[in-house]
Scaffold this motif. Structure first.
Motif: not given
Ligand code: TRP
Length: 449
Positions: A24-25, A27-30, A106, A223-224, A226, A229, A321, A324-325
């Motif tokens: 989940s962590a 993903g595109l965030g990285n 996303y 964000f990265s 997760s 939320m 990711s 997981s959202l």
């Molecule tokens: N963390 C993921 C990423 O870095 C994106 C993501 C998945 C996310 N679940 C989340 C971000 C929940 C915020 C909250 O790509």
């Protein structure tokens, strides 16, 4: 996942939980957002602040979510309500909204990665990467790739997330890591790479003191990882009490940072070696999608092969990711409205797809949504979760952090609780204030054109 004694689904193994949380962590965030944030402001200063905030915000907040989820054994709304009463339960509705909003853009970016992967095969990478990015990020095709990505995500969530994701992450995460590290090593051999390293690795003192750098770094931590939320909360709700939570949070956070850090070691040398500074500063949001295809184009035929794998793995990293959202949104709707998984996932997936048409056709709208949902609302949600864990149910949190932890990690629990109660909430509150200011001016700028 297997059924636990209580009849609720649970992760089959301890490693399964780690993989799902790391999946989940990472993903595109990285790969996309981290270089984007670093090039938008602060450069290396943002990297330094980011590392500090992993300790001051990331790990403690991840532990707050883990503790609440494992204690509550339900999706966010249900867990907060069970542990804190109906008023806290309502906070969970904010999380559903945030998950909804983040997923809507996303998936658009994930669609770009699929398109670049396909183009690697059918036509190769375009010589003028910046112009090509502008074309990719607008128009009907961008909508089509977004819709396709949302359909894939929805189908997986309809089918039930479980075993497949656990197993897929096992291969995907190492593959992504090896590719990124390999490409970063290649980038080190490029002429002019040093200028990129300087921007990425040598912080300027005044930037270290710039509140905007701190705000952006904090947003990136949320964000990265997760956080903010209820995503990590939801995963932890499938846990048993033998998981070592403090160790898990540390492993997930540093795995995530490792991928982001190497992404920077790839992107920045390429930007400077190929003289893409102008293109990237004109569209920081596209930094990854301008820099990396330029590199592949320069590699010739091999670039198409490596590029195909790169974007394929990135798309797969993105789908762990997006799942997981959508899972947070789906699980909450199932719990609250009593809908079936199928109905909840299909209806929510369709609604998110429709909303995503806006960011798919308008890059400024995408950037704005990312500021509102991907930064401000995560900070506010995280602040509330920290206050809940640290001040509303501290005894339960202490209990959860100790249960399953090894003696070393048990000794860290008082320190973790101290940061959770006294350091993180005021820090996040101040940064949320800066984020509010920044977001307000971004909204104003957006609507005044
Ligand atoms: N963390 C993921 C990423 O870095 C994106 C993501 C998945 C996310 N679940 C989340 C971000 C929940 C915020 C909250 O790509």
């Amino acid at each position: 996942m297997a059924a636990s004694g209580t009849g609720r689904e649970a992760f089959a193994t301890k490693a399964g939980f780690l993989l799902a949380a790391a999946g989940s962590a990472v993903g595109l965030g990285n790969m996309w957002r981290f270089p984007y944030q670093v090039s938008e402001g602060g450069g290396a200063a943002l990297v330094v602040v980011y590392i500090g905030l992993i300790f001051l915000i990331g790990i403690p907040l991840m532990l707050a979510e883990f503790a609440i989820g494992r204690r509550g054994q339900r999706a966010p709304i249900g867990s907060l309500r069970a542990l804190g009463g109906p008023a806290w339960g309502r906070l969970g509705y904010l999380f559903v909204l945030v998950g909804f909003a983040i997923l809507s853009y996303y998936s658009v970016i994930a669609g770009w990665t699929v398109r670049y992967g396909i183009e690697a095969v059918v036509q190769g990478f375009a010589p003028s990467a910046a112009d090509h990015f502008t074309a990719v990020a607008s128009g009907g095709d961008a909508v089509a790739y977004h819709v396709a990505f949302m359909m894939a995500t929805t189908l997986i969530v309809v089918g039930g997330v479980k075993g497949g994701i656990e197993r897929a992450s096992l291969l995907l995460m190492p593959a992504l890591f090896v590719l990124v590290v390999g490409l970063a090593i290649w980038a080190a051999t490029l002429p002019g790479a040093a200028a990129g390293y300087a921007v990425y690795l040598m912080p300027e003192v005044e930037e270290l003191l710039n509140p905007d750098v701190w705000r952006a770094a904090a947003g990136q931590v949320f964000f990265s990882l997760s956080l903010g939320m209820g995503g990590m909360l939801t995963f932890a709700s499938y846990l048993r009490r033998d998981q070592n939570l403090p160790e898990s949070a540390t492993v997930v956070s540093f795995t995530d940072f490792g991928v982001a850090f190497f992404a920077g070691l790839l992107v920045f040398p390429v930007i400077y070696s190929f003289a893409l500074q102008g293109a990237v500063s004109g569209s920081t949001i596209g930094a990854l999608f301008i820099a990396v295809p330029s590199a592949f184009e320069a590699m010739g035929a091999w670039g198409r092969v490596v590029g195909l794998f790169f974007f394929l793995v990135l798309a797969l990293g993105a789908i762990t990711s997006t799942i997981s959202l959508l899972e947070v949104v789906t699980a909450s709707v199932m719990d609250e409205l009593g809908w079936s998984r199928r109905k909840a996932a299909l209806l929510m997936g369709t609604a998110i797809t429709l909303v995503g048409i806006v960011p798919a056709t308008d890059l400024d709208a995408l950037g704005l949504l990312d500021k509102i949902a991907g930064e401000l609302l995560l900070l506010l949600g995280g602040l509330a979760l920290a206050l809940f864990a640290g001040w509303r149910i501290p005894a339960a949190v202490r209990d959860e952090l100790i249960a399953g932890a090894s003696p070393f990690w048990q000794r860290q629990v008082p320190r973790i609780l101290f940061v959770m109660r006294y350091v993180m909430p005021p820090l996040v509150a101040v940064l949320a204030f800066f984020s509010l200011r920044e977001t307000a001016s971004a909204v104003a700028a957006f609507f005044s054109g």
